[in-house]
Enzyme design. Structure first.
Site, PDB file in Angstrom:
ATOM      1  N   SER A  51      -1.815  -5.362  -1.522  1.00  0.00           N
ATOM      2  CA  SER A  51      -3.508  -4.136  -1.476  1.00  0.00           C
ATOM      3  C   SER A  51      -3.980  -4.926  -2.536  1.00  0.00           C
ATOM      4  CB  SER A  51      -2.718  -3.239  -1.460  1.00  0.00           C
ATOM      5  OG  SER A  51      -2.461  -2.556  -2.697  1.00  0.00           O
ATOM      6  N   LYS A 119       9.385  -4.723  -2.335  1.00  0.00           N
ATOM      7  CA  LYS A 119       9.262  -4.031  -0.981  1.00  0.00           C
ATOM      8  C   LYS A 119       8.587  -5.099   0.212  1.00  0.00           C
ATOM      9  CE  LYS A 119       5.526  -1.335  -0.358  1.00  0.00           C
ATOM     10  NZ  LYS A 119       5.329  -1.874   0.758  1.00  0.00           N
ATOM     11  N   GLU A 121       8.133  -4.823   4.286  1.00  0.00           N
ATOM     12  CA  GLU A 121       7.982  -4.034   5.540  1.00  0.00           C
ATOM     13  C   GLU A 121       8.739  -4.650   6.363  1.00  0.00           C
ATOM     14  OE1 GLU A 121       3.284  -4.446   6.154  1.00  0.00           O
ATOM     15  OE2 GLU A 121       2.875  -3.672   4.444  1.00  0.00           O
ATOM     16  N   GLU A 187       3.794   5.343   5.207  1.00  0.00           N
ATOM     17  CA  GLU A 187       2.853   5.528   5.331  1.00  0.00           C
ATOM     18  C   GLU A 187       2.127   6.022   6.399  1.00  0.00           C
ATOM     19  OE1 GLU A 187       1.170   1.554   4.086  1.00  0.00           O
ATOM     20  OE2 GLU A 187      -0.663   2.737   3.842  1.00  0.00           O
TER      21      GLU A 187
HETATM   22  O1  KIV Z   1       0.908  -2.804  -0.519  1.00  0.00           O
HETATM   23  C1  KIV Z   1       0.130  -1.512  -1.001  1.00  0.00           C
HETATM   24  O2  KIV Z   1      -0.535  -1.154  -1.386  1.00  0.00           O
HETATM   25  C2  KIV Z   1       1.654  -0.348  -0.206  1.00  0.00           C
HETATM   26  C3  KIV Z   1       1.136   0.647  -0.564  1.00  0.00           C
HETATM   27  C4  KIV Z   1       0.085   1.425   0.402  1.00  0.00           C
HETATM   28  C5  KIV Z   1       2.053   1.374  -0.628  1.00  0.00           C
HETATM   29  O3  KIV Z   1       2.209  -0.998   0.589  1.00  0.00           O
END
Ligand code: KIV
Length: 270
Positions: A51, A119, A121, A187
Site C-alpha cells: 500500500s 506476506k 496474497e 481483508e
Molecule cells: O499493503 C497493505 O497495506 C496491506 C494491508 C491492507 C493489510 O496489505
C-alpha cells in the site's frame, strides 16, 4: 497497550496470543519515524505494505511497486522497530511465477532489510509458494479475502466471502494454514464469516474490514490517523486528523516566512 509481553515480538507470540484470546495490534509503516513511534506505542506488528504504492508514492493501485522500492521502505522500518514484528509484502509479480521465484524474492528481502517475515496474497493457489518460502526458513503471513494485487481480476475493492464465497474463503484459510503460514490477513470479509474462519484455523487471523472477532486488527496508518484526506473505506476508524494538523502547520510557517516572523534572533546564529 499490547497483550503480547515480549521484548521482541516473534511469530510464536502470535500463536500464544491466539490461544490466550489476546488481540494482536498491527499497523502499516513505511519509514523510520512512524515505525519508531508505533513501536514505542506497543503495536505488535508493523507491515511494510505494498500500500506504500498508494499512500507514499501516490499511485492508483499497488501493482507497480517494485522489490527495490519495497526494500528501501522495509530497511527503514526494520532499523527503527525495536519490539514489533516487521513483515514485508512481496510485491505483485515478484512471487507468482514459481515457488523458486518466490523464495528468491523472500530471501532477498530478508537479507537486505532485516525484516522478520514476508506476506503474500492468495489462498489455495498459493499453497506451494507459501510452503516453499517457509521451507527456506522465512516466516510467511498470508492474505486472503480482498487481495489488492488482484483488484482487476476481482472487479475492484469488493467484499469477499459472501454467499457461496464463504466456502472458498474457508478453503483459502485452511490452505494458507496447511502451507505453514504463521498468520493470515483477512481483508473485506463479512464479520460472521471472519469469525467462523478465525475459530476454525490454528493460526492468527488479522482483520482489515473483517469485523471484531479476528485475532488481530490492521489498518493503513495514513487512513486511520487522517493523513489521507481522501475517501476512506467504511472499516477505517479515524483516530487523528494529521492532515489538518499538517495543513495548519504549513500555513503558519508560510505566513511566518512571508511576514519575516521566522526565523527569530534565537533561531539564528551569531
Ligand atoms: O499493503 C497493505 O497495506 C496491506 C494491508 C491492507 C493489510 O496489505
Amino acid at each position: 497497550m499490547s497483550g503480547i509481553e515480549a521484548k521482541r515480538v516473534r511469530t510464536r507470540h502470535f500463536f500464544e496470543a491466539k490461544a490466550a484470546g489476546s488481540p494482536i495490534s498491527a499497523l502499516t509503516s513505511y519509514d523510520a519515524l512512524s515505525a519508531r513511534i508505533f513501536d514505542e506505542a506497543g503495536i505488535d506488528m508493523l507491515l511494510v505494505g505494498d500500500s506504500a504504492a498508494n499512500v507514499v508514492l501516490g499511485r492508483e493501485t499497488t501493482l507497480s511497486i517494485t522489490v527495490e522500492e519495497m526494500i528501501v521502505f522495509a530497511k527503514a522500518v526494520a532499523l527503527a522497530a525495536r519490539r514489533a514484528l516487521v513483515v514485508v509484502d512481496l510485491p505483485f509479480g515478484s512471487y507468482q511465477t514459481s515457488p523458486e521465484q518466490a523464495v528468491a524474492t523472500a530471501v532477498k528481502i530478508m537479507k537486505e532489510t532485516g525484516a522478520h517475515a514476508v506476506k503474500v496474497e492468495g489462498g489455495e493457489e498459493r499453497t506451494d509458494t507459501i510452503a516453499a518460502i517457509v521451507a527456506a526458513g522465512v516466516p510467511v503471513c498470508g492474505h486472503i479475502g480482498f487481495t489488492p494485487q488482484s483488484e482487476h481480476a476481482l472487479g475492484g475493492p469488493v467484499i469477499q466471502g459472501r454467499g457461496s464465497g464463504a466456502e472458498k474463503l474457508a478453503r483459502d484459510a485452511r490452505a494458507v494454514e496447511a502451507a505453514g503460514a504463521f498468520a493470515v490477513v483477512l481483508e473485506m470479509v463479512p464479520a460472521q464469516i471472519a469469525a467462523e474462519v478465525t475459530r476454525e484455523i490454528s493460526i492468527a487471523t488479522i482483520g482489515i474490514g473483517a469485523g471484531p472477532d479476528t485475532d488481530g486488527q490492521i489498518l493503513v496508518w495514513q487512513d486511520a490517523f487522517g493523513l489521507n484526506q481522501g475517501k476512506t473505506a467504511r472499516f477505517v476508524r479515524h483516530y487523528a486528523s494529521l492532515g489538518d494538523s499538517l495543513f495548519d502547520a504549513a500555513r503558519a510557517y508560510a505566513d511566518d516566512v512571508s511576514t519575516r516572523n521566522f526565523p527569530a534572533v534565537e533561531e539564528s546564529y551569531e
